[in-house]
Motif scaffolding. Sequence first.
Motif, PDB file in Angstrom:
ATOM      1  N   UNK A  24      42.890  25.549  52.064  1.00  0.00           N
ATOM      2  CA  UNK A  24      42.211  24.424  52.710  1.00  0.00           C
ATOM      3  C   UNK A  24      40.726  24.712  52.870  1.00  0.00           C
ATOM      4  N   UNK A  25      39.920  23.682  52.745  1.00  0.00           N
ATOM      5  CA  UNK A  25      38.470  23.772  52.954  1.00  0.00           C
ATOM      6  C   UNK A  25      38.187  23.382  54.404  1.00  0.00           C
ATOM      7  N   UNK A  26      38.147  24.361  55.298  1.00  0.00           N
ATOM      8  CA  UNK A  26      37.972  24.112  56.724  1.00  0.00           C
ATOM      9  C   UNK A  26      36.517  23.787  57.035  1.00  0.00           C
ATOM     10  N   UNK A  27      36.320  22.789  57.901  1.00  0.00           N
ATOM     11  CA  UNK A  27      34.997  22.358  58.336  1.00  0.00           C
ATOM     12  C   UNK A  27      34.937  22.438  59.850  1.00  0.00           C
ATOM     13  N   UNK A  28      33.814  22.889  60.367  1.00  0.00           N
ATOM     14  CA  UNK A  28      33.646  22.971  61.806  1.00  0.00           C
ATOM     15  C   UNK A  28      33.448  21.572  62.374  1.00  0.00           C
ATOM     16  N   UNK A  29      33.995  21.347  63.553  1.00  0.00           N
ATOM     17  CA  UNK A  29      33.855  20.050  64.209  1.00  0.00           C
ATOM     18  C   UNK A  29      32.516  19.861  64.890  1.00  0.00           C
ATOM     19  N   UNK A  30      31.721  20.930  65.036  1.00  0.00           N
ATOM     20  CA  UNK A  30      30.449  20.787  65.758  1.00  0.00           C
ATOM     21  C   UNK A  30      29.369  21.707  65.192  1.00  0.00           C
ATOM     22  N   UNK A  35      34.988  25.255  68.707  1.00  0.00           N
ATOM     23  CA  UNK A  35      36.207  26.012  68.470  1.00  0.00           C
ATOM     24  C   UNK A  35      37.169  25.299  67.543  1.00  0.00           C
ATOM     25  N   UNK A  36      36.859  24.104  67.096  1.00  0.00           N
ATOM     26  CA  UNK A  36      37.792  23.300  66.304  1.00  0.00           C
ATOM     27  C   UNK A  36      37.303  23.178  64.868  1.00  0.00           C
ATOM     28  N   UNK A  37      38.229  23.364  63.939  1.00  0.00           N
ATOM     29  CA  UNK A  37      37.947  23.142  62.529  1.00  0.00           C
ATOM     30  C   UNK A  37      38.969  22.156  61.992  1.00  0.00           C
ATOM     31  N   UNK A  38      38.542  21.340  61.020  1.00  0.00           N
ATOM     32  CA  UNK A  38      39.455  20.390  60.393  1.00  0.00           C
ATOM     33  C   UNK A  38      39.433  20.585  58.886  1.00  0.00           C
ATOM     34  N   UNK A  46      44.363  18.339  59.022  1.00  0.00           N
ATOM     35  CA  UNK A  46      44.824  19.522  59.748  1.00  0.00           C
ATOM     36  C   UNK A  46      43.707  19.962  60.687  1.00  0.00           C
ATOM     37  N   UNK A  47      44.071  20.415  61.883  1.00  0.00           N
ATOM     38  CA  UNK A  47      43.096  20.883  62.852  1.00  0.00           C
ATOM     39  C   UNK A  47      43.562  22.228  63.390  1.00  0.00           C
ATOM     40  N   UNK A  57      48.425  25.137  63.031  1.00  0.00           N
ATOM     41  CA  UNK A  57      47.500  24.004  62.952  1.00  0.00           C
ATOM     42  C   UNK A  57      48.217  22.734  63.375  1.00  0.00           C
ATOM     43  N   UNK A  58      47.460  21.814  63.929  1.00  0.00           N
ATOM     44  CA  UNK A  58      47.988  20.490  64.236  1.00  0.00           C
ATOM     45  C   UNK A  58      47.786  19.621  63.004  1.00  0.00           C
ATOM     46  N   UNK A  59      48.777  18.786  62.696  1.00  0.00           N
ATOM     47  CA  UNK A  59      48.714  17.916  61.522  1.00  0.00           C
ATOM     48  C   UNK A  59      48.718  16.469  61.993  1.00  0.00           C
ATOM     49  N   UNK A  60      47.756  15.683  61.498  1.00  0.00           N
ATOM     50  CA  UNK A  60      47.623  14.277  61.878  1.00  0.00           C
ATOM     51  C   UNK A  60      47.713  13.386  60.643  1.00  0.00           C
ATOM     52  N   UNK A  61      48.310  12.218  60.817  1.00  0.00           N
ATOM     53  CA  UNK A  61      48.258  11.202  59.770  1.00  0.00           C
ATOM     54  C   UNK A  61      46.861  10.582  59.807  1.00  0.00           C
TER      55      UNK A  61
END
Length: 80
Positions: A24-30, A35-38, A46-47, A57-61
Amino acid sequence: MAESTTQRRPLTGWDKPELDLSNAQWQSGSNGLGDVQIAFVEGFVAMRNSGRPESPSLIFTPAEWGAFVSGAREGDFDLT
């Protein structure tokens, strides 16, 4: 009234796929300060906690993610 013959599964909130997040290509939320990456993977979001990337990781639709982003923009999560 006739009974429905359609069998419905209970909505548990956990009916998410097991995604392979190893590439996965994780990106920082800020901008790298939070502390959160998506990551966008196979049509899901995914978060994870960047401080503990090995944790689940949390998975969202897309609809769930859209509702979260809209709520954040509207201030639903602001501390009062």
